[in-house]
Design an enzyme around this catalytic site. Sequence first.
Site, mmCIF file in Angstrom:
data_model
loop_
_atom_site.group_PDB
_atom_site.id
_atom_site.type_symbol
_atom_site.label_atom_id
_atom_site.label_comp_id
_atom_site.label_asym_id
_atom_site.label_seq_id
_atom_site.Cartn_x
_atom_site.Cartn_y
_atom_site.Cartn_z
ATOM 1 N N LYS A 114 -1.806 -13.321 19.982
ATOM 2 C CA LYS A 114 -2.541 -14.813 20.100
ATOM 3 C C LYS A 114 -1.901 -15.455 18.950
ATOM 4 C CE LYS A 114 -6.769 -14.479 17.465
ATOM 5 N NZ LYS A 114 -8.063 -14.442 17.455
ATOM 6 N N ASN A 119 0.786 -1.269 -0.169
ATOM 7 C CA ASN A 119 0.063 -0.126 -0.025
ATOM 8 C C ASN A 119 0.886 1.327 0.114
ATOM 9 O OD1 ASN A 119 -2.322 1.535 0.153
ATOM 10 N ND2 ASN A 119 -3.413 0.142 1.383
ATOM 11 N N LYS A 148 11.783 -8.308 17.274
ATOM 12 C CA LYS A 148 12.206 -9.785 17.369
ATOM 13 C C LYS A 148 11.379 -10.570 16.209
ATOM 14 C CE LYS A 148 12.995 -9.371 22.317
ATOM 15 N NZ LYS A 148 12.372 -9.505 23.500
ATOM 16 N N HIS A 197 22.539 1.402 13.377
ATOM 17 C CA HIS A 197 23.936 1.957 13.586
ATOM 18 C C HIS A 197 24.176 1.372 15.188
ATOM 19 C CE1 HIS A 197 23.606 5.135 10.754
ATOM 20 N NE2 HIS A 197 22.283 5.267 11.082
#
Length: 186
Positions: A183, A87, A166, A117
């Site tokens: 979930k 998009n 993560k 950095h």
Amino acid sequence: MKKNIFDRLQGGEAVPYTDPQHFQISEAAARTTKLLIELNATADTEKVRQLWGEISGEPLDATSMIQIPVYVNIGKFTRIGKNVYINHLCSMLDMGTITIGDNVLIGPKVNLLSEEHPVNPAERKALMVKPVVIKNGAWIGAGATILPGVTVGENSIVAAGAVVNKNVPDNTIVGGIPAKIIKQID
């Protein structure tokens, strides 16, 4: 033969702005910017595909769509699969590589960042890269940011506005800052 700056970055080297090869980044970015100006000024879908192919070195599959404007700093390190929808206002920093699988949805104002950095202030003006991978069937919600080194698993959803630092497991919904598992998808 000496490796170019992109090979060195992708090999894990932190490269300072004073590096004698740093001009290669500026040259590549200037070439991409010139093509992006033209790409972002057209409403012709086929012209967008053609220009994206010039930027990335690989044609955009006929089943995939990029809504303009789109931003990428280099482009040749981004791979977009089949049946992908990107998009408006997607921004990609791709020197660490960005791989977008098949059947992926990317909402408006998403940031895919493969560059960072060092934390140490004395070294902070160096550039480091880590790949970003968006696996098949994933959906990245509006305004989400995917940080360097993150893989978003198959069929997973990143909620709007999330900052993902993560890896996201397959078939999982994450959201928040930093993103946390909300979930599992059945």
